[in-house]
Design an enzyme around this catalytic site. Structure first.
Site, PDB file in Angstrom:
ATOM      1  N   SER A 108      20.080 -12.135  50.226  1.00  0.00           N
ATOM      2  CA  SER A 108      21.017 -12.869  49.381  1.00  0.00           C
ATOM      3  C   SER A 108      20.449 -13.202  48.011  1.00  0.00           C
ATOM      4  O   SER A 108      21.153 -13.731  47.159  1.00  0.00           O
ATOM      5  CB  SER A 108      21.415 -14.181  50.071  1.00  0.00           C
ATOM      6  OG  SER A 108      20.266 -14.992  50.276  1.00  0.00           O
ATOM      7  N   CYS A 109      19.182 -12.904  47.790  1.00  0.00           N
ATOM      8  CA  CYS A 109      18.510 -13.383  46.588  1.00  0.00           C
ATOM      9  C   CYS A 109      17.802 -12.246  45.874  1.00  0.00           C
ATOM     10  O   CYS A 109      17.137 -11.433  46.493  1.00  0.00           O
ATOM     11  CB  CYS A 109      17.489 -14.463  46.963  1.00  0.00           C
ATOM     12  SG  CYS A 109      16.502 -15.030  45.576  1.00  0.00           S
ATOM     13  N   GLY A 110      17.932 -12.205  44.555  1.00  0.00           N
ATOM     14  CA  GLY A 110      17.294 -11.153  43.783  1.00  0.00           C
ATOM     15  C   GLY A 110      15.948 -11.538  43.220  1.00  0.00           C
ATOM     16  O   GLY A 110      15.201 -10.693  42.750  1.00  0.00           O
ATOM     17  N   CYS A 112      13.618 -13.936  44.848  1.00  0.00           N
ATOM     18  CA  CYS A 112      12.791 -14.701  45.780  1.00  0.00           C
ATOM     19  C   CYS A 112      11.315 -14.485  45.500  1.00  0.00           C
ATOM     20  O   CYS A 112      10.857 -13.358  45.342  1.00  0.00           O
ATOM     21  CB  CYS A 112      13.094 -14.288  47.216  1.00  0.00           C
ATOM     22  SG  CYS A 112      14.755 -14.709  47.746  1.00  0.00           S
TER      23      CYS A 112
END
Length: 271
Positions: A108-110, A112
């Site tokens: 969900s995260c680009g 992290c």
């Protein structure tokens, strides 16, 4: 879509007025994909185990580690713990510094694990020129995207990224549990095939955060279309890079936030 991309699970489904019943539900696979460059570990992404070579190649380009022409090949190895993808670069190639990370990249995260603010928002190349497309072509691509999302239709739990030509015909489509991964897979597929990202536009099913803008710019594409809303930073980054940002692209239309001159009515196009 391979069989490895989804798994069927038994579940108890409850509905108002109908009670419970046992159903079989398809769920997308999510595995650890370790990326390294010439044997040096860089990061771990949580991703769908399809098109891993595309993912690694696209990540290399969109994260500005190296240019597509500097990639010699990618060695993919499956292990009990996940998948390893080692990107081999040309000897003597100028390896650009990727954003340093200390955590895995979650689906969900680009960003992290990025440690410094300067590594989060980095300079972008400036897009000049670029193709013009009609509003109608954008709508054709939006309308067609649902039909080519095999994994998305099966699981209702994945994102897609597609490249469309100036007529709105979908040329390449990639899917993943992570929106950034889907876009990286698209970038990698096009780079491996020698496709020119300036000859059409990118379409994504997710919200448009600034990382999606950055990846599209580094692909060399001048138009990004998103089905959901953009963040303010995404708009500002698009403005600075010369990217046409189209969002809220639904069946009844879309909204152009930057460089609207690249979008034309069909009546303005040559017959």
């Amino acid at each position: 879509m391979s069989k490895a991309a989804a798994q069927r699970r038994s579940a108890s489904q409850w509905r108002v007025g109908a009670g419970s019943e046992i159903i079989a539900r398809a769920t997308p696979q999510e595995v650890a994909v370790g990326l390294s460059f010439d044997g040096r570990p860089h990061t771990v992404l949580m991703a769908t185990p399809d098109d891993v070579e595309d993912l690694a190649w696209g990540f290399t380009v969109t994260e500005a580690v190296a240019k597509a022409a500097e990639v010699l090949g990618i060695e993919v190895t499956e292990t009990d713990l996940g998948i390893l993808a080692d990107v081999r670069l040309k000897p003597g190639a100028i390896q650009r510094k990727a954003r340093p990370r200390t955590l895995e990249g979650r689906s969900s995260c680009g960003l992290c694990g990025v440690q410094r603010l300067a590594d989060a928002v980095r300079p972008l190349p400036r897009l000049e020129g670029g193709e013009r497309v009609s509003h109608q072509a954008v709508q054709r691509a939006v309308d067609a995207l649902g039909e080519v999302q095999a994994l998305g239709r099966l699981t209702r739990a994945t994102h897609a990224a597609a490249f469309a030509d100036t007529d709105g015909a979908l040329v390449v489509v990639r899917e993943d549990v992570g929106r950034h991964n889907a876009l990286d897979k698209l970038a990698g597929a096009m780079a491996r095939a020698g496709g020119d990202a300036s000859e059409g536009f990118v379409l994504v099913t997710s919200r448009c955060s600034f990382e999606m803008v950055e990846k599209t710019v580094r692909m060399g594409c001048s138009i990004l279309v998103a089905v959901s809303a953009p963040t303010d930073l995404a708009i500002r980054r698009a403005e600075a890079a010369g990217l046409t940002l189209v969002a809220l692209a639904r069946a009844d239309g879309h909204t152009v936030f930057t460089y609207a001159e690249r979008l034309l009515d069909a009546v303005s196009e040559p017959a």
